[in-house]
Write an enzyme that holds these catalytic residues in place. Structure first.
Site, PDB file in Angstrom:
ATOM      1  N   ASP A   1     -16.350 -31.054  -7.674  1.00  0.00           N
ATOM      2  CA  ASP A   1     -15.651 -32.337  -7.830  1.00  0.00           C
ATOM      3  C   ASP A   1     -16.398 -33.322  -8.713  1.00  0.00           C
ATOM      4  O   ASP A   1     -15.796 -34.119  -9.414  1.00  0.00           O
ATOM      5  CB  ASP A   1     -15.395 -32.972  -6.465  1.00  0.00           C
ATOM      6  CG  ASP A   1     -16.685 -33.471  -5.817  1.00  0.00           C
ATOM      7  OD1 ASP A   1     -17.618 -32.668  -5.646  1.00  0.00           O
ATOM      8  OD2 ASP A   1     -16.772 -34.677  -5.491  1.00  0.00           O
TER       9      ASP A   1
ATOM     10  N   ASP B   1     -22.251 -32.618  -7.839  1.00  0.00           N
ATOM     11  CA  ASP B   1     -22.822 -31.650  -6.901  1.00  0.00           C
ATOM     12  C   ASP B   1     -22.004 -30.358  -6.976  1.00  0.00           C
ATOM     13  O   ASP B   1     -21.220 -30.168  -7.900  1.00  0.00           O
ATOM     14  CB  ASP B   1     -22.853 -32.231  -5.485  1.00  0.00           C
ATOM     15  CG  ASP B   1     -21.499 -32.807  -5.078  1.00  0.00           C
ATOM     16  OD1 ASP B   1     -20.470 -32.375  -5.635  1.00  0.00           O
ATOM     17  OD2 ASP B   1     -21.459 -33.698  -4.210  1.00  0.00           O
TER      18      ASP B   1
ATOM     19  N   TYR C   1     -15.189 -37.172   1.690  1.00  0.00           N
ATOM     20  CA  TYR C   1     -13.799 -37.417   1.315  1.00  0.00           C
ATOM     21  C   TYR C   1     -12.945 -37.618   2.562  1.00  0.00           C
ATOM     22  O   TYR C   1     -12.015 -36.862   2.841  1.00  0.00           O
ATOM     23  CB  TYR C   1     -13.261 -36.265   0.456  1.00  0.00           C
ATOM     24  CG  TYR C   1     -13.808 -36.291  -0.952  1.00  0.00           C
ATOM     25  CD1 TYR C   1     -13.303 -37.185  -1.895  1.00  0.00           C
ATOM     26  CD2 TYR C   1     -14.848 -35.443  -1.333  1.00  0.00           C
ATOM     27  CE1 TYR C   1     -13.810 -37.228  -3.186  1.00  0.00           C
ATOM     28  CE2 TYR C   1     -15.356 -35.487  -2.626  1.00  0.00           C
ATOM     29  CZ  TYR C   1     -14.829 -36.383  -3.550  1.00  0.00           C
ATOM     30  OH  TYR C   1     -15.342 -36.436  -4.829  1.00  0.00           O
TER      31      TYR C   1
ATOM     32  N   GLU D   1     -22.238 -41.329 -11.864  1.00  0.00           N
ATOM     33  CA  GLU D   1     -21.622 -40.058 -11.475  1.00  0.00           C
ATOM     34  C   GLU D   1     -20.176 -40.036 -11.951  1.00  0.00           C
ATOM     35  O   GLU D   1     -19.476 -41.050 -11.914  1.00  0.00           O
ATOM     36  CB  GLU D   1     -21.685 -39.846  -9.965  1.00  0.00           C
ATOM     37  CG  GLU D   1     -21.249 -38.447  -9.557  1.00  0.00           C
ATOM     38  CD  GLU D   1     -21.630 -38.085  -8.132  1.00  0.00           C
ATOM     39  OE1 GLU D   1     -21.755 -36.881  -7.829  1.00  0.00           O
ATOM     40  OE2 GLU D   1     -21.811 -39.015  -7.303  1.00  0.00           O
TER      41      GLU D   1
END
Length: 528
Positions: A92, A95, A244, A491
């Site tokens: 995603d 990571d 999430y 990120e």
């Protein structure tokens, strides 16, 4: 020479042919446009780069035509521990966990981009790359949906994954897989995955009808599963809670899934679901200021609004008009046209600002919905009516353009937040694979903490450029710190970039339309 450069040369050639007063008029118009009109932004290049990003995020065995060459195969035993093949899909962000909910939303938005702007993607030569990006996700969803009422929701564990700083090719962290089923429901995940596969089925309907039918079959099964066994996936799978969590619940995803299934099938049963469950599931009560991987109401409301004037939906007009009221509220809040302090905040330089962490995701999704709805209004010869005034489709698109131009470099930091685009962009993206020497060039194993010790804290730019990634972006004062440890800002996520594919395509259309208008103007002048 790129098409953009050719267009630019032609444009100046035309301007030189015009008399002084026409040049003056064109200059006045340019003052109200963006930097791109005076040599700044190449939306075609931005589009190409955005699609490259998804290849950098691939998990699994990479194909022969992989263009991001600093990546290699990874996660080749995913699912083995549970006796299922879960190789493939996308990481995603920075990571290596494969989270199902944001991955499905990414695929939904990529598919919607192709549905709306496929012709432009084809004319730029990027349609095949967009289809590959979608199929890489849907192939994985087919694997993950192992039976009608079982969907594998996640591979990897965020806690152990974040403990290590490694390339995906070196992973030593847990690759345990987690699923939702009848006893552990996840209607939000099932609904979003159904939406993704239904939307993708529309994309492949002509070019790959068998695959399209397969996707639709899975989408229908997943929707039935999610609707019959209702529950939030993060209550069944606590492992996702810190990463999430489904804050909005599952009702928006069930409405979202039904909406896309209606679009894909034209089956009145799904339309009736969207209408009949509108009140109970919050479709008419939630006045939104965001659209994201978690919160789908604004998307449902906008798609429902686009059906209002269709004769066959006349009997649903009352509910559809209520959906329209909520969609208008969202769009007006984005455009700063609401009252009672319900507008979305903006930075001093005009960027939409929803929240501190990864704010750019909300900018890209808002830009996409504005773009799609402005086209709908233009086709229906309508305007958006807000409390603080009427907004034309052209004005909506112009605001979208201002947000995209900010992303590409028209901002106080004079940096592009789309990595790899322009002369200045973030060089220290919070991304394990890009921040460590490429496996292709440095095959020696890099251990779990070795990456933190030798790579994470470096001040030097990342060895590999994560081209096409849209990072989290600046704070509410337009400030940005390009530091690897500043994950709130540096990120990037797949669902940040996915909506931009459609927006870039539409802005390419806009530039072509402007060029045609200029050519027509010159032709008219020559006849005098």
């Amino acid at each position: 020479m790129t098409m953009r450069e050719i267009h630019r040369l032609k444009r100046w050639h035309f301007l030189l042919l015009l008399p002084l007063f026409i040049i003056s008029s064109a200059a006045t118009l340019a003052d109200h446009s963006s930097e791109s009109d005076v040599g700044g932004f190449d939306y075609g290049d931005a589009l190409s780069k955005s699609l490259l990003y998804f290849e950098a995020q691939r998990s699994g065995r990479l194909p022969y035509n992989q263009r991001v060459t600093w990546r290699d195969h990874s996660g080749l035993t995913d699912g083995l521990e549970q006796g299922v093949d879960l190789v493939g899909g996308y990481h995603d962000a920075g990571d290596h966990v494969k989270f199902g909910l944001p991955m499905a939303f990414t695929v939904t938005m990529l598919s919607w981009s192709v549905i709306e702007y496929g012709d432009t993607l084809a004319s730029t030569g990027e349609l095949s790359h967009a289809l590959e990006a979608i199929k890489w996700g849907t192939d994985y969803f087919i694997k993950a949906h192992t039976s009608p009422n079982v969907l594998w929701a996640e591979v990897g564990d965020g806690d152990t994954d974040h403990y290590c700083w490694q390339r995906p090719e070196d992973m030593t962290t847990s690759r345990r897989a987690f699923k939702i089923d009848e006893n552990n429901p996840g209607s939000d995940l099932a609904g979003e995955t159904a939406a993704a596969m239904a939307a993708a089925s529309m994309v492949f309907r002509t070019t790959n009808p068998h695959y399209s039918h397969l996707l639709l079959h899975h989408a229908q099964q997943l929707f039935e599963f999610g609707d019959k066994y209702r529950g939030k996936y993060d209550e069944s799978l606590r492992v996702v809670k810190s990463y999430y969590a489904s804050v909005s619940g599952y009702m928006d995803e069930l409405l979202w899934g039904a909406t896309w299934l209606y679009r894909a099938t034209d089956n009145e049963r799904y339309m009736s679901y969207v209408v009949d469950m509108a009140h109970q599931f919050g479709g008419l009560s939630w006045a939104m200021s965001e659209f994201s991987w978690d919160v789908k109401y604004a998307g449902v409301q906008l798609l429902a609004t686009m059906l209002v004037k269709e004769e066959k939906h006349k009997r649903h007009s009352k509910v559809l008009q209520q959906y329209k009221s909520k969609a208008d509220h969202y769009l007006c809040s984005i455009l700063n046209k609401n009252i009672n302090a319900t507008n979305v905040q903006r930075t001093p330089a005009g960027l939409l600002y929803v929240r501190q962490w990864n704010n750019m995701q909300y900018v890209s999704t808002a830009s996409f919905l504005l773009t799609v709805y402005s086209d709908h209004l233009r086709k229906s010869n309508s305007d958006l009516k807000c409390h603080e005034g009427t907004v034309t489709p052209d004005e909506m698109l112009e605001f979208t353009k201002s947000q995209i131009d900010y992303i590409l470099g028209s901002n106080p930091m004079k940096t592009s937040y789309l990595v790899g685009y322009g002369p200045k962009y973030p060089n220290r993206v919070h991304h394990r694979g890009a921040s460590i020497a490429s496996y292709k060039e440095h095959k020696a194993f890099i251990g779990c903490t070795q990456g933190y010790d030798n790579w994470y804290g470096r001040s030097e730019p990342n060895p590999s450029v994560l081209v096409g990634a849209l990072v989290g972006g600046p704070d509410d004062r337009d400030d940005f710190v390009d530091r690897r440890g500043n994950y709130v800002q540096t990120e990037a996520c797949t669902y940040n970039t996915a909506p931009l594919v459609g927006v870039f395509a539409r802005l390419i259309e806009l530039e072509e339309q402007k060029l045609e208008e200029e050519e027509s103007l010159v032709a008219t002048y020559k006849k005098r």
